[in-house]
Scaffold this motif. Structure first.
Motif, PDB file in Angstrom:
ATOM      1  N   GLU A  18      -4.062  -0.753  -2.744  1.00  0.00           N
ATOM      2  CA  GLU A  18      -3.192  -1.772  -3.368  1.00  0.00           C
ATOM      3  C   GLU A  18      -2.394  -1.388  -4.306  1.00  0.00           C
ATOM      4  O   GLU A  18      -3.185  -0.803  -5.458  1.00  0.00           O
ATOM      5  CB  GLU A  18      -3.888  -3.030  -3.494  1.00  0.00           C
ATOM      6  N   LEU A  19      -1.018  -1.180  -4.478  1.00  0.00           N
ATOM      7  CA  LEU A  19      -0.435  -0.559  -5.443  1.00  0.00           C
ATOM      8  C   LEU A  19      -0.196  -1.650  -6.601  1.00  0.00           C
ATOM      9  O   LEU A  19      -0.245  -2.709  -6.304  1.00  0.00           O
ATOM     10  CB  LEU A  19       1.012  -0.133  -4.946  1.00  0.00           C
ATOM     11  N   ARG A  20      -0.197  -1.172  -7.758  1.00  0.00           N
ATOM     12  CA  ARG A  20       0.207  -2.116  -9.019  1.00  0.00           C
ATOM     13  C   ARG A  20       1.470  -1.513  -9.712  1.00  0.00           C
ATOM     14  O   ARG A  20       1.929  -0.620  -9.637  1.00  0.00           O
ATOM     15  CB  ARG A  20      -1.008  -1.863  -9.847  1.00  0.00           C
ATOM     16  N   GLY A  69      -1.857  11.268   3.520  1.00  0.00           N
ATOM     17  CA  GLY A  69      -2.560  10.527   2.329  1.00  0.00           C
ATOM     18  C   GLY A  69      -1.527  10.437   1.590  1.00  0.00           C
ATOM     19  O   GLY A  69      -0.345  10.357   1.513  1.00  0.00           O
ATOM     20  N   ALA A  70      -2.240   9.975   0.084  1.00  0.00           N
ATOM     21  CA  ALA A  70      -1.176   9.702  -1.081  1.00  0.00           C
ATOM     22  C   ALA A  70      -2.085   9.906  -2.233  1.00  0.00           C
ATOM     23  O   ALA A  70      -3.353   9.866  -2.503  1.00  0.00           O
ATOM     24  CB  ALA A  70      -1.007   8.036  -0.697  1.00  0.00           C
ATOM     25  N   ARG A  71      -1.342   9.931  -3.507  1.00  0.00           N
ATOM     26  CA  ARG A  71      -1.592  10.268  -4.600  1.00  0.00           C
ATOM     27  C   ARG A  71      -1.078   9.156  -5.522  1.00  0.00           C
ATOM     28  O   ARG A  71       0.218   8.919  -5.536  1.00  0.00           O
ATOM     29  CB  ARG A  71      -1.325  11.834  -5.180  1.00  0.00           C
ATOM     30  N   VAL A  72      -1.726   8.556  -6.224  1.00  0.00           N
ATOM     31  CA  VAL A  72      -1.330   7.361  -7.072  1.00  0.00           C
ATOM     32  C   VAL A  72      -1.665   7.877  -8.586  1.00  0.00           C
ATOM     33  O   VAL A  72      -2.997   8.078  -8.727  1.00  0.00           O
ATOM     34  CB  VAL A  72      -1.932   5.984  -6.642  1.00  0.00           C
ATOM     35  N   THR A  95       0.876  -1.139   0.033  1.00  0.00           N
ATOM     36  CA  THR A  95      -0.034   0.113   0.028  1.00  0.00           C
ATOM     37  C   THR A  95       1.037   1.265  -0.132  1.00  0.00           C
ATOM     38  O   THR A  95       2.039   1.117   0.244  1.00  0.00           O
ATOM     39  CB  THR A  95      -0.847   0.213   1.441  1.00  0.00           C
ATOM     40  N   PRO A  96       0.211   2.573  -0.218  1.00  0.00           N
ATOM     41  CA  PRO A  96       1.060   3.618  -0.254  1.00  0.00           C
ATOM     42  C   PRO A  96       1.700   3.722   1.211  1.00  0.00           C
ATOM     43  O   PRO A  96       2.790   4.181   1.265  1.00  0.00           O
ATOM     44  CB  PRO A  96      -0.060   4.497  -0.163  1.00  0.00           C
ATOM     45  N   LEU A  97       1.317   3.207   2.255  1.00  0.00           N
ATOM     46  CA  LEU A  97       2.032   3.403   3.751  1.00  0.00           C
ATOM     47  C   LEU A  97       3.250   2.484   3.632  1.00  0.00           C
ATOM     48  O   LEU A  97       4.276   2.912   4.186  1.00  0.00           O
ATOM     49  CB  LEU A  97       0.942   2.804   4.697  1.00  0.00           C
ATOM     50  N   ASP A  98       3.236   1.371   2.975  1.00  0.00           N
ATOM     51  CA  ASP A  98       4.612   0.677   2.676  1.00  0.00           C
ATOM     52  C   ASP A  98       5.528   1.387   2.056  1.00  0.00           C
ATOM     53  O   ASP A  98       6.509   1.396   2.232  1.00  0.00           O
ATOM     54  CB  ASP A  98       4.085  -0.670   2.112  1.00  0.00           C
TER      55      ASP A  98
END
Length: 749
Positions: free
Chosen positions: A464-466, A451-454, A433-436
């Protein structure tokens, strides 16, 4: 391409010798061995053309030798043998010729134009595709590395046979790597482990992948390899005897069901065992160290065989996978099931057809059929998820600095590769995840994440990151981790950092609270204690330092009474007070006068009941006790109910509290555990200008229970305190706790 020692003068002589075309080969014994292998294993090849290519390479390399001391052309013959194993009857003459000639341009004075003039453009194109890979170094500049791999994969996208030659070449070089210098040996092994083995895996070539990984492990982790070999050998006889018994039962069951199949052992290769042990698993728990494989003739027989396996042995829940119905991206197909034998051993069983088995071992090579120019079948590439075709697209869309990022992204299917806003590639386990990602960048970044921007879009932290995502972390100087984050992160690194921060935060909060409680109590006694005296108190109470003393006090593991008793000089009456109990020593029981009065009666000993702890504003009643005068209780205290107290012992009392007088009350707080909860409750109480006399808190299964003894002047102030506590985030319930009444009621003694 390893172990070369040719010199320019020798190379020039070899080039002239090739032009002169002497009648006899330099190494006739190797020529004879090659042609014998062609006759036996690849009779469809043009024997004369293969012989001509060998003669040309033999004259070009001349007396050049490998580091092992063998003629260099022995390597070329072994590469062709590996291709025979890989492609079986599908090895074509052009590929065999290119394999024999793949080093002449790089290691001799022969030009590519000469190769093309003698053997045609198709052979020359394959030789060119492999030749450009010379001098690969993982510790070199990123652009140089990217350019080499770019050319290899671009050639592969045009002609799949390039990668067959390269993998066969690398495999034989790894088989003979022990003759190289240690530093070169390590560089090649790292490159093999990190690029070529994953590339073989991505193309479904499991046999080559396993051998490359094991050979790389032997170089990179020699001690671990030797220890693994010893431990595997120590258990081999026992395990093989056990599996032979299981195999016999399966064979008998399959025959009874009328299923034609072969059952054989499937030993786990060393690198796989090493990887699992490195991830924390014990050698003894790797239950598929030796597994079994059932190979049938039809797809339907695979499922019938699965039924036989599950009839004979107990299947383990959640350990069945159907890769026949849903093949992996590298075309792998099999049924996987884990079963439990009567002796309690677990065995992993794979079930597949012979066609599936060939695909599992050789991957894309099992489906390769020669087409003009070696072009890849689009349907075949589709089964690989378009991997080969994508390599051509990368040539147009990426620069050198990004190319290796894309390559690694494509090869590591069990990991995700994402980018920072500066296009730096970061590797994370699949499901991260962005936290990881934030904690991977830096611990401080992770702790301050809000927060996060993907790919430019705001996403939840549990997103979940890809592969290929660009991740930007939004931070705030006031942000801090929470317990909920442990349910979001997937990496052990992030989880460990969060837990460390939470432990430190709890410790800091406990230290602050312990310091505050002790200082208030000392002020109440009109005393101050210097650091030297606190050090003595800490040692006297078995604590290593003052900070630990405050922490234990704030956590409730040390009582305030103990600390105050050690900190203050012994005064007359203190020992007597302690003998009466901790509440008396702390003044939690009122002195015999003040606070209330009995209507029309003076000079009567009064005390406040510890069971219900009344405060001004409560409806109260006096109970005449034996030897302790009148005990004042709340009217709703069970110790005053009819049947427990005779009517004649009840007397009317009324409040007569003096200004500034306070009364102790015990509050019990429940809530959901989180960092700083204890400190936040203490701060909430402090905002009401109420003193905290005692505190303790414990947590279990994320539910927390705390006990606070506070001093209040009246009921209205107590209600203000409870309201302030209820407003604290995470608090679910606040009660004014009443102690259980004693059997026999008040004054029973």
């Amino acid at each position: 391409m390893a172990g070369r020692d040719a010199r320019p003068a020798q190379a020039a002589r070899r080039a002239r010798a090739v032009s002169a075309e002497p009648a006899s080969p330099v190494h006739p014994e190797l020529r004879a061995a090659l042609l014998a292998a062609v006759d036996e294993r690849a009779p469809r090849l043009d024997r004369d053309r293969v012989a001509a290519c060998f003669d040309f390479a033999d004259r070009a390399h001349g007396d050049q030798r490998r580091e092992s001391g063998l003629p260099y052309v022995s390597h070329l013959v072994e590469v062709v043998r590996i291709l025979m194993d890989l492609l079986e009857g599908r090895l074509d003459t052009t590929l065999a010729c290119a394999a024999l000639l793949h080093d002449v341009v790089e290691d001799t004075e022969v030009s590519l134009e000469e190769v093309e003039r003698r053997f045609g453009r198709e052979v020359a194109s394959l030789v060119e595709g492999v030749t450009k890979l010379a001098g690969l170094h993982f510790d070199s500049r990123e652009a140089e590395q990217a350019e080499n791999f770019r050319k290899m994969l671009l050639s592969m996208s045009r002609d799949l046979r390039v990668i067959f030659i390269k993998l066969a070449d690398r495999l034989h070089n790894m088989r003979t790597i022990e003759y190289l210098r240690p530093e070169k040996r390590r560089r090649i092994a790292e490159e093999t482990r990190d690029i070529y083995a994953p590339l073989a895996h991505r193309l479904g070539m499991a046999g080559i992948k396993r051998e490359l990984e094991d050979l790389a492990l032997k170089v990179l982790e020699p001690d671990a390899y030797v220890e693994l070999a010893r431990r595997v050998a120590a258990r081999r006889e026992e395990r093989e005897a056990f599996l032979a018994a299981v195999q016999g039962r399966l064979e008998e069951g399959l025959r009874a069901a009328g299923i034609r199949a072969e059952v054989k052992g499937r030993p786990k290769h060393f690198y796989s065992i090493f990887s699992k042990m490195r991830s924390g698993r014990d050698f003894e728990t790797i239950y598929d160290l030796f597994g079994l494989r059932i190979v049938t003739h039809t797809r339907n027989d695979c499922y019938r065989a699965l039924g036989v396996v599950h009839d004979l042995f107990t299947p383990v829940a959640d350990r069945f996978k159907d890769y026949i119905a849903t093949p992996k991206s590298n075309m792998y197909q099999s049924l996987h099931t884990t079963v439990l034998t009567e002796s309690g051993e677990m065995v992993e069983v794979q079930i597949r057809t012979w066609d599936m088995h060939r695909t599992a071992e050789t991957g894309i090579a099992a489906h390769y059929v020669y087409k003009q120019g070696g072009r890849l079948d689009e349907e075949l590439d589709a089964k690989l998820g378009g991997f080969v075709a994508q390599t051509a697209d990368w040539q147009r869309t990426t620069g050198d600095d990004e190319y290796m990022d894309f390559l690694r992204t494509a090869l590591y299917q069990e990991e995700v590769f994402v980018y920072t806003p500066r296009r730096e590639l970061k590797r994370l386990p699949k499901g991260s995840t962005p936290l990881d990602f934030a904690f991977l960048i830096h611990t401080e970044v992770g702790q301050r994440t809000v927060g996060a921007r993907v790919n430019g879009e705001l996403v939840p932290l549990r997103h979940e990151l890809r592969n290929g995502d660009t991740v930007e972390i939004v931070t705030s100087p006031n942000a801090q981790p929470s317990e909920d984050w442990l349910q979001i992160v997937r990496t052990t690194t992030a989880r460990s950092k969060i837990r460390h921060w939470l432990r430190q935060k709890r410790h800091d909060d406990s230290v602050a609270l312990g310091r505050e409680v002790l200082e208030r109590e000392l002020r109440r006694h009109r005393h101050t204690v210097d650091d030297g005296r606190l050090e003595e108190v800490a040692r006297a109470l078995g604590q290593p330092d003052v900070e630990t003393l405050f922490a234990r006090l704030g956590e409730g593991q040390l009582s305030l009474t103990q600390v105050v008793r050690k900190a203050l000089p012994q005064k007359e009456g203190l020992a007597e007070g302690l003998l009466k109990g901790p509440l008396e020593a702390l003044g939690l029981v009122r002195k015999p006068a003040g606070g209330v009065r009995i209507q029309g009666i003076d000079n009567v000993m009064l005390s406040f009941a510890r069971c219900c702890q009344p405060v001004p504003g409560d409806r109260v009643v006096g109970i005449v006790t034996v030897g302790r005068g009148v005990s004042v209780h709340r009217m709703d205290c069970p110790n005053t109910f009819a049947g427990r107290v005779a009517p004649e012992r009840r007397v009317a009392v009324e409040w007569d509290a003096r200004v500034g007088e306070t009364f102790p009350v015990r509050l019990v707080v429940w809530g959901t555990d989180r960092p700083s909860l204890l400190a936040d409750i203490a701060r909430a109480i402090s905002t009401t200008s109420v003193n905290i006399r005692q505190v303790g808190m414990a947590s279990e299964d994320r539910t927390v229970r705390g006990v606070f003894v506070v001093e209040v002047p009246h009921l209205a102030k107590l209600e203000e305190v409870t309201a302030a506590i209820r407003r604290v985030k995470g608090v679910t319930q606040v009660e004014r706790r009443q102690r259980a009444f004693r059997p026999g009621g008040p004054g029973a003694r």
